[in-house]
Structures are given as C-alpha cells and as structure tokens.
Motif scaffolding. Sequence first.
Motif, mmCIF file in Angstrom:
data_model
loop_
_atom_site.group_PDB
_atom_site.id
_atom_site.type_symbol
_atom_site.label_atom_id
_atom_site.label_comp_id
_atom_site.label_asym_id
_atom_site.label_seq_id
_atom_site.Cartn_x
_atom_site.Cartn_y
_atom_site.Cartn_z
ATOM 1 N N VAL A 33 0.838 -1.198 0.000
ATOM 2 C CA VAL A 33 0.000 0.000 0.000
ATOM 3 C C VAL A 33 0.870 1.243 0.000
ATOM 4 N N GLU A 34 0.573 2.191 -0.883
ATOM 5 C CA GLU A 34 1.285 3.473 -0.904
ATOM 6 C C GLU A 34 0.379 4.566 -1.441
ATOM 7 N N TRP A 35 0.653 5.814 -1.015
ATOM 8 C CA TRP A 35 -0.135 6.944 -1.479
ATOM 9 C C TRP A 35 0.114 7.212 -2.953
ATOM 10 N N SER A 36 -0.916 7.695 -3.604
ATOM 11 C CA SER A 36 -0.739 8.176 -4.967
ATOM 12 C C SER A 36 -0.032 9.529 -4.881
ATOM 13 N N LYS A 37 0.822 9.814 -5.846
ATOM 14 C CA LYS A 37 1.552 11.081 -5.837
ATOM 15 C C LYS A 37 1.484 11.714 -7.220
#
Length: 413
Positions: free
Chosen positions: A291-295
Amino acid sequence: LVWVLLLVFYLLLFGEIFEMYNLKVASDRYLTLRGTFITVVFVTLFYVFTPILSPELPQNRIQIGYFVITLITSIIINRFIYIQFIFSPRFLKNILIIADTKQVEKIISINQNKGTNRIIAYVSNKTLESPNLLVYEAFETVNLEQTVKDNYINEIIVSSSSLQFITNTLNTQLIELFEKGMMIRSIDSYIEEVTNRISESQLKQDFYNYFSFSKSHQNNLYLAFRRGFDIFFSLIGIIFFLLLIPFVLIGNVIGNRGKLFYFQKRVGKKGKLFNILKFRTMISNAEENGVEWSKKGDKRITTFGRVLRKTRLDEVPQFLNVLKGEMSLIGPRPERPEFVRMLEAEIPFYAIRHVIKPGLTGWAQVMHPYASTVEDQHKKLMYDLYYIKERNILLDFKIVIKTISTILFFRGT
C-alpha cells in the motif's frame, strides 16, 4: 424587483464559482478578465432562460448582446476599482505581533499573499535573523502606546503560548490599549481567520480549551437537513453515474484496460470500516509492492484514469455510499485503514476527524492539494478539524461552490 434580485443572485453565485471575488485572482488582471467573461456567459444563459422569474426574451436578439456588453463593462470597472482600493496602503490593516521570534517568523510566512493584512512591527525577545523591514521592540523596554501611534497599528496579535514574555507591565499596557478600542487577539485566532484552518498549537493536552464541536453537531434540524440534502443529491448523482457508465466503459477500452470499478476498505464515522466504490484509475497490479499513497505524476495511473481524476469523475460512484449513509456529500475524505493506523501514530488527535461521516468532498479537499505525505496529511487535518469546529449550512454551501470551481478548473489529482 424580482428580475434585479435574480440577476444579483446569479452574479454572486457564478462570480463565486469562477473565483471572481478571490483576492489571489483579483491581483492578476488576466485571471480577473477570464473570471469576468466566464461569469457573464453563465449569468446570461441562466438569467435569460430561467422561466417565470426572468423577463421575456426580447424580440430583437441584439438586445441580449447589449446586456452582455453592459454586464462585462460594469463588472470589469467594478473589479479594477475594487483591486485599486483593496491593495492601496491606506486600506491595509497594520499589525503588531507580540511573540517569540519563532512565532513571529511563522506569522510572517502565513501572512504572505494575504492582501488586506500588513505586518509592521513586532515585540519579541530578540531580533529576527532573516533580513526584513519590520520595526523591532524589546519586551523589557517597549512603550506599546507609542509604537502603535508611530506605526499606525490597527491590530495587535499576542502569543498564547510564550506567556513568559508577557510581563505585568506589558499586560497593563495591553489592557490600556484594549480599553481605548484597539483590536487585540491571540495568534491562534489570527491564524484560524487568515488560513481557515485551526492552529497547530491548539492540538495539545488541553486541546478542549481551544477546540470544540460546532453547535450544528447537536442541532437536529441541521442534521436532518443534511441527511435530506445527501439523499436528494445522491439520487441525482446516481442517475448521472448510470448515464456516465457507457462513456467510461469506452474510455476504459481505449486507455484503461481492466475492471471498470474497484472496491476499497475505508474508515468511516467512529472508525467503522466500509467499502468505498470508485471508477478504477490505476493499473490492475498497482499495489503489488504494498500500500502506498498516490503522488503527482504517479506512473500507476492510466491515461484515461488521469482524465477521470482531473475531472473528479472517478468519485461519482460514491453517491451510492452517500445514499447508503456510509458517507455524506460533505465531510473529511475517508482514508484507508493502513494509512489511518500510521497517521494516528504520527499525528496527535488524527482520530478526531472520524467523529462525523466522511464526505465526497470537504473543506480540506477544496483548500489543499492532494496529500501524498504525512506532512500533507497533517496540514489537511488542520482543515478537517476547522470544518468540524465551524460546520454550518453556509460553510457547506461554500464547500459546494469551491468543489464546482475545482472540477471546472481541473484541479483534481
């Protein structure tokens, strides 16, 4: 009279949507002209074609052209006169700060590009390290009344944390100025007014001294209105959603191969989990590394997915969540449980944002760009807590207007 009121209503409504009254826009003549022309076009269309309340269409259509020219000319003259006056030094509010140097620098930073406020002087424990033209006065020797008089000060803002600098002598001087009508308030109050978010210094052990729920939080009439508002507009949104599906399906085939929708766990009111529904905007294996933030410039977002995000159309399926009562039209955006656990560990009081339903749009969304770091999330939390503290029908309406502006000017992620 009805015609005039209708015209004024449309001018105020579309002027707000197209940011004609935004001070940042007002300082740019091109943006002012752009906002004026777009506003006049929409005002004319709605005014001319509003049944019953608006005047009958003129037989000679050139009169509509005269109407448009008159509107554009009068608005441009009005805006340029306003700009000339609002940014004139005689109409600026001159401010004196009483605080330690760290807080003075913070206020100076916050005050940049705030057209109506001008920091003139500061009373502190030492001079600022950065070069500036501000008048400096030491805590021990300052004569506040003389400083106010010499620098034409209109308002004094005082630290609410560095109280060790507020000596009895200084406090007596503040009381005397207050009795004479000088505007004096805390730095926290100033930050809240200027930035429309709560001050970070309020989030400490005695936060209840500074932060409380809006009166609307327990107002049954407001809450009933909000639920009725949610149901009515979610039904309209679902109809739009159904009409949109064929076009998104075609776009998917061309530039977004894979499933049309995706479900994702989000944290709702009181920490309850629910499944949010969105149009898919990323590649199918977007989270194969976790899981990772969209950038910004995220390579996982597909070509068509980028269009959906810019126009906020990827959020349209969430009207179903609103109708089910899992979300509201307006509120803090729901986060994923993985991020919530991390943010609650990193940011004190993050969980407070879960006291109300998450929203399709919200104050943080229209006031701050997409958050892709813990620091960004911290800033957005300040906006979310401001909304929880101040929420009311007028603020909700303002969020709706700003959301429309965000969509029309393609400020999505």
